[in-house]
Each structure stands twice: as C-alpha cells, then as structure tokens.
Design an enzyme around this catalytic site. Structure first.
Site, PDB file in Angstrom:
ATOM      1  N   TYR A 198       5.471  -6.002   5.977  1.00  0.00           N
ATOM      2  CA  TYR A 198       7.006  -5.644   6.145  1.00  0.00           C
ATOM      3  C   TYR A 198       7.103  -4.850   7.352  1.00  0.00           C
ATOM      4  CZ  TYR A 198       7.533  -6.362   0.908  1.00  0.00           C
ATOM      5  OH  TYR A 198       7.333  -6.906  -0.393  1.00  0.00           O
ATOM      6  N   ASP A 252       7.415   1.029  -3.167  1.00  0.00           N
ATOM      7  CA  ASP A 252       6.788   0.104  -3.035  1.00  0.00           C
ATOM      8  C   ASP A 252       7.056  -0.648  -1.420  1.00  0.00           C
ATOM      9  OD1 ASP A 252       5.886  -2.677  -3.998  1.00  0.00           O
ATOM     10  OD2 ASP A 252       7.364  -3.281  -2.841  1.00  0.00           O
ATOM     11  N   LYS A 302       0.491  -3.380  -0.002  1.00  0.00           N
ATOM     12  CA  LYS A 302      -0.165  -4.830  -0.286  1.00  0.00           C
ATOM     13  C   LYS A 302      -0.928  -5.645   0.614  1.00  0.00           C
ATOM     14  CE  LYS A 302       4.397  -5.549  -2.536  1.00  0.00           C
ATOM     15  NZ  LYS A 302       5.521  -4.923  -1.674  1.00  0.00           N
ATOM     16  N   HIS A 319      -0.788  -9.528  -2.019  1.00  0.00           N
ATOM     17  CA  HIS A 319       0.700 -10.024  -1.846  1.00  0.00           C
ATOM     18  C   HIS A 319       0.866 -11.311  -2.187  1.00  0.00           C
ATOM     19  CE1 HIS A 319       4.167  -8.762   1.080  1.00  0.00           C
ATOM     20  NE2 HIS A 319       4.760  -9.467   0.061  1.00  0.00           N
TER      21      HIS A 319
END
Ligand code: NDP
Ligand code: 1BO
Length: 299
Positions: free
Chosen positions: A61, A56, A89, A122
């Site tokens: 990120y 994931d 996402k 997200h």
C-alpha cells in the site's frame, strides 16, 4: 459470535472475536489501502478519538510509514500498544523463504513497532521484483508456499508476530497450506466491505442498501459494515473521512432484522471486485492465463 469485550472510554466500545490462537481480533478495523498521506491522521484519529483498535495495512500500500506515525501518535495520546491489533501483509515479490525476514523487518521498522499482531500472505503468487501490471512473460514464478510459511512460523516462535494468515487463497490452496503448516493460519482475510474504491462497486448507493439504511435510520456505510458483522466476519472498512470513520465503528448496539439481512445477502449481480486479473494474468504466456486460473476455477 464471541462474547463482547469492552475497553471503556468516551469513544465507541470495541467488540472482539477470538482467533484459533486464543488472541482476539477487534470486530471493526481500519483499512488503509489508497489512504496515501492522509493515513497518519486517519489512523491516529480512529484510534485515539473514535475507539478503533485494529489497523490493516500492507507493504504494497506504500503507506506503512504514514500508518506508523499515526500509531505512534495514538500511543503517545495514551492508547497502550497491547490494546492495539496491527495487521500487515507480505507482498508477492517477497514471497520466497530468503526474503520473508527482510520484508518483515522493513515493515516493522516502517510501522515503528516491535511486533505485529497479524502477518498475512497478501496474494499466493510469487512475482519477480518490479513485475509489470499485467505481468510480462516470466514475471509470475513458482511460489514455495511451504518454505515461506516455515519462515512466517519462525516469526511467531520468536514472538515477533502473534498470528499468521492468508488473503486471496482458494480452498485448494488453503488445503495445501493446512497439509504442511505447523502453525495453522488464523485468518483468511475478507475485504472491501463497502464495494472498494475507484473501479470497485458503489454499494453505498445501491438501492437495497439505501432502503435498509433509511428504514433503520442508519447510513448506507453502517448497514454494509453491520451486514458483514452479522454474516460472522470481522470487517476492515477504509476511510480517511472523519464522518465516515465515526459511522463505520458505530455499529454495535443495533441489528439488521433478518428479512433485511437476507435482502442484502441477495443483492443482484454479485461478483468479486478485485479479481487479480491486472496483477497476475498473462493471457498468452501464463502461468495464470485467466481469472479462473487465479481462483483455481472455484468461483
Ligand atoms: P472499502 O470497501 O472499505 O471502501 C472504501 C471506500 O468507501 C472509500 O472510497 C471510502 O472513502 C468510502 N467510504 C468509507 N466509509 C464510508 C461511509 N461510511 N460512507 C460512504 N463511503 C464510505 O474498500 P477497500 O477496498 O479499501 O477495502 C478495505 C480494506 O481492506 C483496504 O483498505 C485494505 O486495508 C483491505 N484490503 C485487502 C485486500 C487484500 O488483498 N487482502 C484487498 C483490498 C482491500 P473515504 O475514504 O472518503 O471515506
Ligand atoms: C494491490 C493490493 C491489493 C489490495 O490489497
């Protein structure tokens, strides 16, 4: 819970659950938030040596290139792409119909993949590019949910994504989406099974978790992952520590007894750790003036 499917090999045998689309999602995956430069090693070790099949990640990120290198190494080591499940996402600043495709292409390129298994919204708020945390006046703007979802549906129809879904949606927002979706969301992501990272809640040292871990001769991390599985969700613990990676997937051949499961479910002072305040709340100018606004007053 779906019937287990096994992939064989020396490492842990993964189990899966079917999504509404008929595709299957591995029950344990690897989270990558805050994995920084260690993401490449943790992804390749997790997949090639330990039996993980789900990773994931997310554009936000900032580790997708590192994750991509880890995936590439694992594939090079002999794990076929078709046996992997990769989730990413779309971030809030790309939540407008005209930006979905661009954001998606960037993600595919960074991950060095030709398709994604799962692409998620997200958070259901549209932020201006470069918005501050917390947002200044005018930085949280209207979210065209239907327009964005149509673009995500196109990705499925073009076989660039196998499933689409959401995170951080309230029931109200899910119902709004279900009213307009031609392709229904397959997933509403649950996360932070260990209480999250710095600033989160250290569930690994919770006395009740420790008690159950000692009783079952398991680690607290394993108990928390297993609790989430027994609750009926798939789970995506993050780790860059090889021992933790190993522990977190070693959860398929034992169970938490019902009484202990209930004790864990009733741990005191439960609350949402990641409430979105810093990301979306502007107390004076809104449009989200409180955490309750973020969650449509549903908590
Ligand atoms: P987790 O609840 O997975 O906890 C991660 C922390 O626990 C890290 O500090 C990790 O340290 C430590 N840890 C991992 N395994 C063990 C173990 N066996 N024993 C003791 N400590 C352990 O936190 P996250 O918030 O990262 O959630 C997991 C994933 O969910 C994210 O990485 C991300 O992929 C996703 N997520 C999605 C969100 C969304 O909005 N959709 C929001 C938040 C997360 P170490 O690395 O040293 O092992
Ligand atoms: C800022 C991103 C939250 C974790 O998914």
């Amino acid at each position: 819970m779906a019937q287990a499917t096994f992939t064989g090999g020396e490492h842990q045998q993964m189990e899966y659950v079917p999504l509404m689309s008929g595709h299957k999602i591995p029950l344990v995956g690897l989270g990558t938030w805050k994995s920084s430069s260690q993401a490449t090693n943790s992804v390749s070790t997790a997949i090639a040596e330990l039996g993980y099949r789900h990773v994931d990640t997310a554009a936000e990120y900032g580790v997708q290139k590192e994750v991509g290198r880890g995936l590439k190494a694992a594939i090079h080591a002999g794990v076929e792409r078709k046996h992997l499940f990769v989730t990413s996402k779309i971030w809030c600043s790309d939540l407008s119909p005209e930006r979905v495709r661009l954001a998606f292409n960037r993600t595919l390129q960074d991950l060095q993949l030709e398709y994604l298994d799962l692409y998620l919204i997200h958070w259901p708020f549209h932020l201006k590019e470069g918005a501050s945390r917390p947002p200044k006046a005018g930085e949280v703007t209207e979210f065209d949910m239907e327009g964005v979802w149509r673009e995500m549906e196109k990705l499925v129809n073009e076989k660039l994504v196998r499933d689409i879904g959401v995170c951080n949606f309230t029931i109200k927002k899910l119902n709004n989406l279900l009213n307009v979706a031609h392709i229904k969301p397959s997933v509403c992501q649950a996360y932070s099974p260990l209480g999250s990272q710095e600033g989160g809640r250290d569930l690994v040292h919770d006395p009740e978790v420790d008690r159950v871990a000692e009783k079952l001769n398991k680690t607290p991390g394993q108990v928390l992952v297993k609790w989430a599985l027994q609750r009926g969700t798939s789970v995506i613990p993050k780790s860059t520590n090889p021992d933790h990676l190993k522990e977190n997937i070693n959860v398929f051949d034992w169970a938490i007894p019902q009484q202990d499961f209930e004790a864990l479910s009733n741990i005191k002072n439960q609350k949402r750790e990641l409430d979105g305040e810093i990301l979306f709340v502007n107390k004076s100018d809104g449009p989200l003036k409180s955490v309750a606004d973020v969650w449509d007053n549903e908590d």
